[in-house]
Design an enzyme around this catalytic site. Structure first.
Site, PDB file in Angstrom:
ATOM      1  N   HIS A  16       0.841  -1.204   0.000  1.00 32.94           N
ATOM      2  CA  HIS A  16       0.000   0.000   0.000  1.00 32.94           C
ATOM      3  C   HIS A  16       0.869   1.243   0.000  1.00 32.94           C
ATOM      4  O   HIS A  16       2.004   1.217   0.472  1.00 32.94           O
ATOM      5  CB  HIS A  16      -0.932   0.007   1.222  1.00 32.94           C
ATOM      6  CG  HIS A  16      -0.208  -0.204   2.513  1.00 32.94           C
ATOM      7  ND1 HIS A  16       0.145  -1.463   2.956  1.00 32.94           N
ATOM      8  CD2 HIS A  16       0.262   0.668   3.423  1.00 32.94           C
ATOM      9  CE1 HIS A  16       0.796  -1.351   4.086  1.00 32.94           C
ATOM     10  NE2 HIS A  16       0.895  -0.073   4.396  1.00 32.94           N
TER      11      HIS A  16
ATOM     12  N   HIS B 177       0.917   5.213   1.301  1.00 32.00           N
ATOM     13  CA  HIS B 177       0.304   6.192   2.207  1.00 32.00           C
ATOM     14  C   HIS B 177       0.308   7.562   1.550  1.00 32.00           C
ATOM     15  O   HIS B 177       1.316   7.971   0.965  1.00 32.00           O
ATOM     16  CB  HIS B 177       1.129   6.358   3.484  1.00 32.00           C
ATOM     17  CG  HIS B 177       1.210   5.165   4.366  1.00 32.00           C
ATOM     18  ND1 HIS B 177       0.485   5.042   5.523  1.00 32.00           N
ATOM     19  CD2 HIS B 177       1.963   4.040   4.291  1.00 32.00           C
ATOM     20  CE1 HIS B 177       0.797   3.897   6.125  1.00 32.00           C
ATOM     21  NE2 HIS B 177       1.695   3.265   5.388  1.00 32.00           N
TER      22      HIS B 177
END
Ligand code: AMP
Ligand code: ZN
Length: 138
Positions: A99, A101
């Site tokens: 992922h 951020h």
């Protein structure tokens, strides 16, 4: 991946504050944000880290992250945005489903700057590293 929390979120087995999804990508608010609008962008398919994910899919994540940054700035009027991707536990990764951020920064956002931790290298150390890392292609 059955035991992965982000895979469960994508399948709707665990609730999330989703703000966008398409065929490949899911975007939600981080449950433990640095600031208002701290957002996570990740692929729907499970890949653990930056080494595993196919280039084209990572490129799409970065493109969406750029566009999301523009939207966050427009909607939240933040002063800046930190874009971060942690690969590996030592690098701070705690959820092993890749992922990115996006962390909006406001006047009062406290940030742990790494600048005081930066090293001073000698000319020889720089040259040795340069030789070690010299790339013909990337
Ligand atoms: P990292 O430490 O880079 O692996 O980032 C993982 C992020 O996922 C952390 O910032 C967590 O706050 C966030 N997180 C963990 N579980 C959830 C969840 N159920 N919903 C939203 N964000 C989460
Ligand atoms: Zn997963």
């Amino acid at each position: 991946m059955d035991s992965c929390i982000f895979c469960k979120i994508i399948k709707g087995e665990i609730p999330s504050y989703k703000i966008y999804e398409d065929d490949d990508i899911f975007v939600m608010l981080d449950i433990n944000p640095l600031s208002k609008g701290h957002t996570l962008v990740f692929p729907k398919q499970h890949f653990e880290n930056i080494y595993d994910i196919p280039e084209e899919l990572f490129a799409k994540i970065m493109l969406k992250s750029k566009r999301l940054a523009e939207k966050l700035k427009e909607k939240l009027n933040c002063e800046g945005i930190i874009l971060q991707q942690n690969s590996g536990q030592k690098a701070g990764q705690s959820v092993f489903h890749l992922h990115v951020h996006l962390k909006p920064v406001f006047k009062d956002t406290e940030i742990a700057y790494e600048k005081p931790l930066r090293k001073k290298l000698t000319e020889t150390e720089f040259e040795d590293l340069q030789n070690q890392l010299l790339l013909k292609e990337i």
